[in-house]
Motif scaffolding. Sequence first.
Motif, PDB file in Angstrom:
ATOM      1  N   ILE A 118       0.702  -1.168  -0.098  1.00 16.40           N
ATOM      2  CA  ILE A 118      -0.157   0.019   0.168  1.00 16.40           C
ATOM      3  C   ILE A 118       0.803   1.285   0.118  1.00 16.40           C
ATOM      4  O   ILE A 118       1.725   1.396   0.773  1.00 16.40           O
ATOM      5  N   THR A 119       0.544   2.220  -0.942  1.00 19.36           N
ATOM      6  CA  THR A 119       1.553   3.430  -1.197  1.00 19.36           C
ATOM      7  C   THR A 119       1.337   4.156  -0.034  1.00 19.36           C
ATOM      8  O   THR A 119      -0.112   4.495   0.408  1.00 19.36           O
ATOM      9  N   PRO A 120       2.170   4.801   0.617  1.00 14.01           N
ATOM     10  CA  PRO A 120       2.010   5.882   1.786  1.00 14.01           C
ATOM     11  C   PRO A 120       1.227   7.086   1.000  1.00 14.01           C
ATOM     12  O   PRO A 120       1.532   7.521   0.017  1.00 14.01           O
ATOM     13  N   GLY A 121       0.252   7.473   1.747  1.00 11.57           N
ATOM     14  CA  GLY A 121      -0.540   8.564   1.299  1.00 11.57           C
ATOM     15  C   GLY A 121      -1.771   8.233   0.531  1.00 11.57           C
ATOM     16  O   GLY A 121      -2.671   9.218  -0.145  1.00 11.57           O
ATOM     17  N   ALA A 122      -2.160   6.918   0.437  1.00 11.34           N
ATOM     18  CA  ALA A 122      -3.177   6.585  -0.364  1.00 11.34           C
ATOM     19  C   ALA A 122      -4.640   6.775   0.372  1.00 11.34           C
ATOM     20  O   ALA A 122      -4.431   6.710   1.365  1.00 11.34           O
ATOM     21  N   THR A 123      -5.378   7.026  -0.515  1.00 10.54           N
ATOM     22  CA  THR A 123      -6.719   7.693   0.052  1.00 10.54           C
ATOM     23  C   THR A 123      -7.647   6.396   0.584  1.00 10.54           C
ATOM     24  O   THR A 123      -7.828   5.520   0.106  1.00 10.54           O
ATOM     25  N   VAL A 124      -8.041   6.642   1.873  1.00 14.76           N
ATOM     26  CA  VAL A 124      -8.843   5.819   2.470  1.00 14.76           C
ATOM     27  C   VAL A 124     -10.364   6.116   2.345  1.00 14.76           C
ATOM     28  O   VAL A 124     -10.772   7.511   2.378  1.00 14.76           O
TER      29      VAL A 124
END
Length: 355
Positions: free
Chosen positions: A292-298
């Motif tokens: 999971i890429t850091p900053g990925a939108t939840v």
Amino acid sequence: MAAAALLRGAAGRGGPAWRRWLRAAPRCRLAHSFRSPGGNPTAAATWACFRLDGRTLLRVRGPDAAPFLLGLLTNELPLPGPAAGGAPPARAGYAHFLNVQGRTLYDVILYGLQEHSEEVSGFLLECDSSVQGALQKHLALYRIRRKVTVEPHPELRVWAVLPSSPEAYGNAPLQESAGAAAILIRDPRTARMGWRLLTQDEGPALVSGGRLGDLWDYHQHRYLQGVPEGVRDLPPGVALPLESNLAFMNGVSFTKGCYIGQELTARTHHMGVIRKRLFPVRFLDPLPASGITPGATVLTASGQTVGKFRAGQGNVGLALLWSEKIKGPLHIRASEGAQVALAASVPDWWPTVSK
């Protein structure tokens, strides 16, 4: 009242909150790492010792060391008490260095040492190893005309010490101690993080019942407890201290004198409204190969933005989320297009008022 004063279980490690944590902690992995070579479950070690190569120390000393640091840190200094009368010769505290906009630059654990010899005078600052040079330059920027020396302190290595079973804490309590070769002290952030050990030697050799632990277990435990540490969890110039739960981790004083970045932090506190926080999250679906890429939108089930994933390890991590929206189903759209479900939780050691 500062939020740190409301922490449940802070008055003692034997209280109900501490026992609940010990029951809920991911003990299976910890116990697996510290059994005797023969594999006898009854011979499991009492303490798990984790060598934290990602953390390092800076030494700050000199006649002006205390006022110098007070003007830069969010918290009071952990000044050591007198050696006589049973007071510990060293104390620890947690704090952040902020930029002028009030955003976190560096998180540090401070060790205030008794000045009974030249070798253990002043303060030790534990920081992320990757920003040791940057922190040293930051301190040099504000050191003008002050009698302060700032230098790396590679003589001591940083270890974390955690109980490896629910019974460990009560049956074999550790004693705080400090000397030129080793310092053992409670982690100032929360009882859930156990102890900090600074030593020239191998940690397990100094802790009765201690065994070397797998660093993976330490970070899994830390993320499950919602404790950020280092620049991956607290990106310099991005993270806000109160959104990062600095008050919950005893890392800020709202009564101390001025420090760099104080205005925004104090204003946010006195307004009494913190809408977003770093929450521990657990992924419920298998992760894509790229992670999971850091900053990925939840997102919520309806596609509404709740916040952003910050960092993690394996199936656990931290995410900056809107507090009022964490209870429903959440997911992240991974880079491969897959939808990965996750759940946010509220650590039971947080103040009741935050839940």
